[in-house]
Design an enzyme around this catalytic site. Structure first.
Site, PDB file in Angstrom:
ATOM      1  N   LEU A   1       5.214  -2.824 -12.122  1.00  0.00           N
ATOM      2  CA  LEU A   1       4.067  -2.088 -11.579  1.00  0.00           C
ATOM      3  C   LEU A   1       2.744  -2.646 -12.084  1.00  0.00           C
ATOM      4  O   LEU A   1       1.701  -2.451 -11.466  1.00  0.00           O
ATOM      5  CB  LEU A   1       4.165  -0.596 -11.952  1.00  0.00           C
ATOM      6  CG  LEU A   1       5.225   0.213 -11.208  1.00  0.00           C
ATOM      7  CD1 LEU A   1       5.424   1.566 -11.878  1.00  0.00           C
ATOM      8  CD2 LEU A   1       4.848   0.391  -9.747  1.00  0.00           C
ATOM      9  N   GLY A   2       2.786  -3.339 -13.234  1.00  0.00           N
ATOM     10  CA  GLY A   2       1.552  -3.871 -13.809  1.00  0.00           C
ATOM     11  C   GLY A   2       0.676  -2.775 -14.391  1.00  0.00           C
ATOM     12  O   GLY A   2       1.065  -1.608 -14.460  1.00  0.00           O
ATOM     13  N   TYR A   3      -0.529  -3.161 -14.815  1.00  0.00           N
ATOM     14  CA  TYR A   3      -1.479  -2.197 -15.380  1.00  0.00           C
ATOM     15  C   TYR A   3      -0.797  -1.338 -16.450  1.00  0.00           C
ATOM     16  O   TYR A   3      -0.728  -0.105 -16.365  1.00  0.00           O
ATOM     17  CB  TYR A   3      -2.075  -1.311 -14.286  1.00  0.00           C
ATOM     18  CG  TYR A   3      -2.797  -2.056 -13.193  1.00  0.00           C
ATOM     19  CD1 TYR A   3      -4.120  -2.456 -13.372  1.00  0.00           C
ATOM     20  CD2 TYR A   3      -2.160  -2.379 -12.007  1.00  0.00           C
ATOM     21  CE1 TYR A   3      -4.790  -3.160 -12.378  1.00  0.00           C
ATOM     22  CE2 TYR A   3      -2.825  -3.085 -11.008  1.00  0.00           C
ATOM     23  CZ  TYR A   3      -4.129  -3.476 -11.204  1.00  0.00           C
ATOM     24  OH  TYR A   3      -4.789  -4.176 -10.222  1.00  0.00           O
TER      25      TYR A   3
ATOM     26  N   TRP B   1       8.749  12.457  -4.541  1.00  0.00           N
ATOM     27  CA  TRP B   1       7.841  13.313  -5.311  1.00  0.00           C
ATOM     28  C   TRP B   1       7.306  14.474  -4.483  1.00  0.00           C
ATOM     29  O   TRP B   1       6.628  15.357  -4.991  1.00  0.00           O
ATOM     30  CB  TRP B   1       6.686  12.491  -5.879  1.00  0.00           C
ATOM     31  CG  TRP B   1       6.027  11.576  -4.882  1.00  0.00           C
ATOM     32  CD1 TRP B   1       4.999  11.875  -4.038  1.00  0.00           C
ATOM     33  CD2 TRP B   1       6.357  10.211  -4.634  1.00  0.00           C
ATOM     34  NE1 TRP B   1       4.664  10.783  -3.281  1.00  0.00           N
ATOM     35  CE2 TRP B   1       5.483   9.743  -3.631  1.00  0.00           C
ATOM     36  CE3 TRP B   1       7.304   9.331  -5.169  1.00  0.00           C
ATOM     37  CZ2 TRP B   1       5.524   8.426  -3.146  1.00  0.00           C
ATOM     38  CZ3 TRP B   1       7.343   8.033  -4.686  1.00  0.00           C
ATOM     39  CH2 TRP B   1       6.468   7.591  -3.700  1.00  0.00           C
TER      40      TRP B   1
ATOM     41  N   CYS C   1     -14.023  11.992  15.519  1.00  0.00           N
ATOM     42  CA  CYS C   1     -14.378  10.768  14.801  1.00  0.00           C
ATOM     43  C   CYS C   1     -15.607  10.105  15.410  1.00  0.00           C
ATOM     44  O   CYS C   1     -15.549   9.560  16.519  1.00  0.00           O
ATOM     45  CB  CYS C   1     -13.198   9.802  14.793  1.00  0.00           C
ATOM     46  SG  CYS C   1     -13.531   8.268  13.905  1.00  0.00           S
TER      47      CYS C   1
ATOM     48  N   GLU D   1       1.391   9.732  -8.643  1.00  0.00           N
ATOM     49  CA  GLU D   1       0.002   9.375  -8.341  1.00  0.00           C
ATOM     50  C   GLU D   1      -0.490   8.219  -9.213  1.00  0.00           C
ATOM     51  O   GLU D   1      -1.235   7.354  -8.741  1.00  0.00           O
ATOM     52  CB  GLU D   1      -0.911  10.596  -8.510  1.00  0.00           C
ATOM     53  CG  GLU D   1      -0.701  11.690  -7.475  1.00  0.00           C
ATOM     54  CD  GLU D   1      -0.985  11.230  -6.046  1.00  0.00           C
ATOM     55  OE1 GLU D   1      -1.608  10.176  -5.857  1.00  0.00           O
ATOM     56  OE2 GLU D   1      -0.564  11.940  -5.119  1.00  0.00           O
TER      57      GLU D   1
ATOM     58  N   CYS E   1      -4.221   9.452  16.678  1.00  0.00           N
ATOM     59  CA  CYS E   1      -4.876  10.171  15.585  1.00  0.00           C
ATOM     60  C   CYS E   1      -5.102  11.625  15.973  1.00  0.00           C
ATOM     61  O   CYS E   1      -5.694  11.916  17.028  1.00  0.00           O
ATOM     62  CB  CYS E   1      -6.216   9.513  15.257  1.00  0.00           C
ATOM     63  SG  CYS E   1      -7.145  10.395  13.972  1.00  0.00           S
TER      64      CYS E   1
ATOM     65  N   CYS F   1      -5.186   5.809  10.124  1.00  0.00           N
ATOM     66  CA  CYS F   1      -6.531   5.246   9.913  1.00  0.00           C
ATOM     67  C   CYS F   1      -6.433   4.131   8.876  1.00  0.00           C
ATOM     68  O   CYS F   1      -7.004   4.200   7.794  1.00  0.00           O
ATOM     69  CB  CYS F   1      -7.481   6.352   9.451  1.00  0.00           C
ATOM     70  SG  CYS F   1      -9.233   5.983   9.679  1.00  0.00           S
TER      71      CYS F   1
ATOM     72  N   ASP G   1      -9.152   9.510  -2.714  1.00  0.00           N
ATOM     73  CA  ASP G   1      -8.781   8.134  -3.055  1.00  0.00           C
ATOM     74  C   ASP G   1      -9.305   7.197  -1.968  1.00  0.00           C
ATOM     75  O   ASP G   1     -10.101   7.595  -1.116  1.00  0.00           O
ATOM     76  CB  ASP G   1      -7.262   8.005  -3.225  1.00  0.00           C
ATOM     77  CG  ASP G   1      -6.502   8.218  -1.915  1.00  0.00           C
ATOM     78  OD1 ASP G   1      -7.121   8.599  -0.888  1.00  0.00           O
ATOM     79  OD2 ASP G   1      -5.278   7.988  -1.911  1.00  0.00           O
TER      80      ASP G   1
ATOM     81  N   TYR H   1      -9.463  12.032  -9.113  1.00  0.00           N
ATOM     82  CA  TYR H   1      -8.473  11.979  -8.038  1.00  0.00           C
ATOM     83  C   TYR H   1      -7.117  12.535  -8.486  1.00  0.00           C
ATOM     84  O   TYR H   1      -6.546  13.413  -7.824  1.00  0.00           O
ATOM     85  CB  TYR H   1      -8.294  10.555  -7.519  1.00  0.00           C
ATOM     86  CG  TYR H   1      -7.065  10.439  -6.663  1.00  0.00           C
ATOM     87  CD1 TYR H   1      -7.036  11.005  -5.395  1.00  0.00           C
ATOM     88  CD2 TYR H   1      -5.899   9.839  -7.146  1.00  0.00           C
ATOM     89  CE1 TYR H   1      -5.893  10.961  -4.618  1.00  0.00           C
ATOM     90  CE2 TYR H   1      -4.753   9.794  -6.383  1.00  0.00           C
ATOM     91  CZ  TYR H   1      -4.757  10.347  -5.115  1.00  0.00           C
ATOM     92  OH  TYR H   1      -3.621  10.314  -4.357  1.00  0.00           O
TER      93      TYR H   1
END
Length: 373
Positions: free
Chosen positions: A78-80, A22, A207, A35, A201, A190, A136, A118
């Site tokens: 994928l469910g939902y 994507w 940080c 997404e 990082c 992270c 997110d 989001y």
């Protein structure tokens, strides 16, 4: 502090980001579908689902007119399932109101079914270079560690605050790259489970949690209310090779999905046989199965299963068969149920016979059907 991480993070991302299907273009449709799929699902798990979905439905117009059965089949695993139903509702509106292309407007994107802050931010910034954040779980984790913020990230007020803070530092036409860099940092460096890779990082020097040794204490998530537990007795009704399943109501949990017949609570074998006989079926044998559990976000099903061999499913008023000429299928008349020919090995394996034989998953959208009778 946030303004300082923009440039080094973008530079790191451009050199180190993963190659994902994507990301190959700025196609807003691809970004939108990916997404939605990526919500609560790992990237590597999503990749084959995304490729399959886009191959079958390459344009928004294709989603808008796709039969529900095919749509759910493409989403299976994928469910939902409400998410893909909302995708179709949104697709219908996109075709009708925007000529089949997602609007290049953050607020208009949020008006579409199933699209929140989001997803709207991701599509708007990545596809259209609009300077809006896409916050997110990964981004929340990065933010709380960099800022050493111990606010409860499960609260909407905290997420809104973080969105406002990132909005201040969005780098114009590179906002999509910055948003993806934040997501990638949270997914690869992270990380949520185990120790973060602070040594590699690109923004470690900024940080505050690393400086003060509080990285593993962040982010803060207050404990949610315990899941409600429900006890169920699940029945595998067989006559020879056929198994009866039924369709759940159009609204509510697992709306419109197919399942094995099940009853509330734990029933005794005598109670189960009485229920079977009440469906005008003649039980020949009942065999207990190994217990199973299925966990949803808000409810947990604790299930006891029984394999029940019956004389003939056709004899049941509960499962009365009649011919439906549509696609040559024979639809079961009552309760919108189906009886399928199948082999045990073709189904996902949740229940198992106590002797070791695999049986079928008690919930879900059933697949790999040889024949519908």
């Amino acid at each position: 502090m946030l303004a300082k991480i923009v440039e080094p993070l973008i530079e790191w991302y451009e050199e180190n980001h993963r190659i994902l299907p994507w990301r190959a273009s700025k196609n807003p449709y691809y970004i939108w579908i990916s997404e939605i799929m990526l919500q609560q699902t790992r990237v590597e798990a999503v990749r084959p689902f995304f490729e399959q979905f886009i191959k079958a439905l390459p344009k928004v117009e294709d989603v808008a007119v796709c039969p529900e059965e095919q749509l759910l089949k493409l989403w299976e695993g994928l469910g939902y399932y409400n998410r893909v139903r909302n995708i179709q509702k949104a697709a219908v509106r996109i075709v009708k109101e925007y000529g089949g292309r997602l609007p290049a407007d953050y607020e208009k994107l949020k008006e579409l079914p199933g699209i929140g802050n989001y997803t709207a931010g991701a599509v708007a910034s990545i596809a259209y270079d609009l300077p809006v954040p896409a916050v997110d779980g990964n981004v929340l984790r990065v933010y709380t560690r960099i800022m050493e913020d111990d606010s409860d990230i499960l609260k909407q007020s905290v997420k809104t605050k973080v969105e406002k803070e990132f909005l201040k530092v969005m780098p114009g036409s590179r906002s999509g790259t910055f948003n993806q860099a934040l997501m990638e940092l949270g997914a690869m460096i992270c990380v949520p489970n185990g120790a973060p890779k602070c040594g590699v990082c690109p923004v470690a020097e900024y940080c505050q949690a690393r400086v003060h040794g509080t990285v593993l204490n962040l982010p803060v998530k207050k404990k949610r209310q315990e899941r409600r537990k429900e006890e169920k007795t699940v029945l595998v009704l067989r006559d020879g090779e056929r198994v009866a399943i039924r369709k759940r109501p159009a609204k509510g949990l697992l709306a419109g999905m197919y399942e094995l017949p099940n009853l509330e609570g734990y029933l005794s074998e005598e109670e189960i046989l009485a229920w079977v006989e009440n469906q005008d079926l003649i039980p020949l044998q009942i065999v207990p199965l190994i217990d199973a559990k299925h966990i949803f976000s808000h409810v947990e099903w604790d299930m006891k299963g029984y394999l029940i061999r019956v004389a003939a499913l056709e004899e049941s008023a509960y499962l009365t068969l009649h011919v439906n000429q549509n696609n040559g299928k024979h639809r079961i008349h009552k309760d919108d149920a189906y009886a399928y020919h199948y082999t045990f090995e073709e189904h996902r394996q949740t229940f198992r016979h106590k002797g070791g034989q695999h049986l079928v998953n008690p919930i879900g959208y059933y697949t790999k059907v040889k024949h519908v009778i």
